[in-house]
Design an enzyme around this catalytic site. Structure first.
Site, PDB file in Angstrom:
ATOM      1  N   ASP A   8       0.873  -1.163   0.000  1.00 51.83           N
ATOM      2  CA  ASP A   8       0.000   0.000   0.000  1.00 51.83           C
ATOM      3  C   ASP A   8       0.918   1.222   0.000  1.00 51.83           C
ATOM      4  OD1 ASP A   8      -2.408   1.572   0.366  1.00 51.83           O
ATOM      5  OD2 ASP A   8      -1.804   1.798   2.463  1.00 51.83           O
ATOM      6  N   ASP A  10       0.054   5.089   1.029  1.00 50.66           N
ATOM      7  CA  ASP A  10      -0.077   6.015   2.154  1.00 50.66           C
ATOM      8  C   ASP A  10      -0.076   5.271   3.479  1.00 50.66           C
ATOM      9  OD1 ASP A  10      -0.327   8.161   0.342  1.00 50.66           O
ATOM     10  OD2 ASP A  10      -2.484   7.831   0.171  1.00 50.66           O
TER      11      ASP A  10
END
Length: 176
Positions: A8, A10
């Site tokens: 992922d 952020d």
């Protein structure tokens, strides 16, 4: 078939909701979390691919255009490369949260599409994220899930950050 780590963005690679930056809407707002280039470099030494799989609802909500998002990702890849770390591809869901699309995590379409494009064995691969939607997307696709944070009951492992997770991921993958 090849092995990959899906990250992922952020909260895993870069800061979000910190004193320095709320959301990353421009390249200069992207700040790597501590140890991220080193962690990706370690993962590069063992895995065939490292990918970024990210929900970017800010596009669908009108906070940025896809061209801006692509500039942020180009900047991220270039800055990592300066540190000897390689991200092989970045895919994202540009849709609004709750839009019902197939690509937004916790759905697994982005991961599955990458696995087909690059001939990835998902059972030998890992999804690393900082929310349950990341872990669920990885599990739906058939990867192991590594959660960055305090706890996640669905995850195969939990670590405070990517650099500490990287060693476990490599050790676990080597046992297969």
């Amino acid at each position: 078939m090849k092995k990959a780590v899906f990250l992922d963005r952020d909260g895993v690679i870069n800061e979000v909701l910190t004193e320095r930056v709320k959301f990353v809407n421009k390249p200069h707002e992207l700040y790597f979390l501590p140890g991220v280039p080193e962690a990706i470099k370690k993962l590069n030494s063992f895995f065939d691919f490292v990918f970024v799989v990210t929900n970017q609802g800010g596009v669908g909500l009108g906070f940025m255009k896809e061209s801006q998002l692509n500039k942020i990702h180009d900047h991220m890849i270039a800055e990592l490369k300066k540190e000897g770390a390689t991200v092989h591809d970045v895919v994202y869901c540009p849709h609004k949260p709750k839009s019902g699309c197939a690509c937004r995590k916790p759905n697994s379409k982005l991961i599955v599409d990458l696995s087909k494009k690059y001939d990835i064995d998902l059972s030998q691969s890992y999804m690393v994220g900082d929310t349950d939607t990341d872990i669920i997307a990885g599990k739906k696709a058939g990867t192991k899930g590594v959660f960055l944070g305090k706890r996640d009951p669905l995850a195969d492992a939990v670590f405070p950050d990517l650099i500490s997770a990287a060693d476990w991921i490599i050790e676990d993958a080597a046992e297969k």
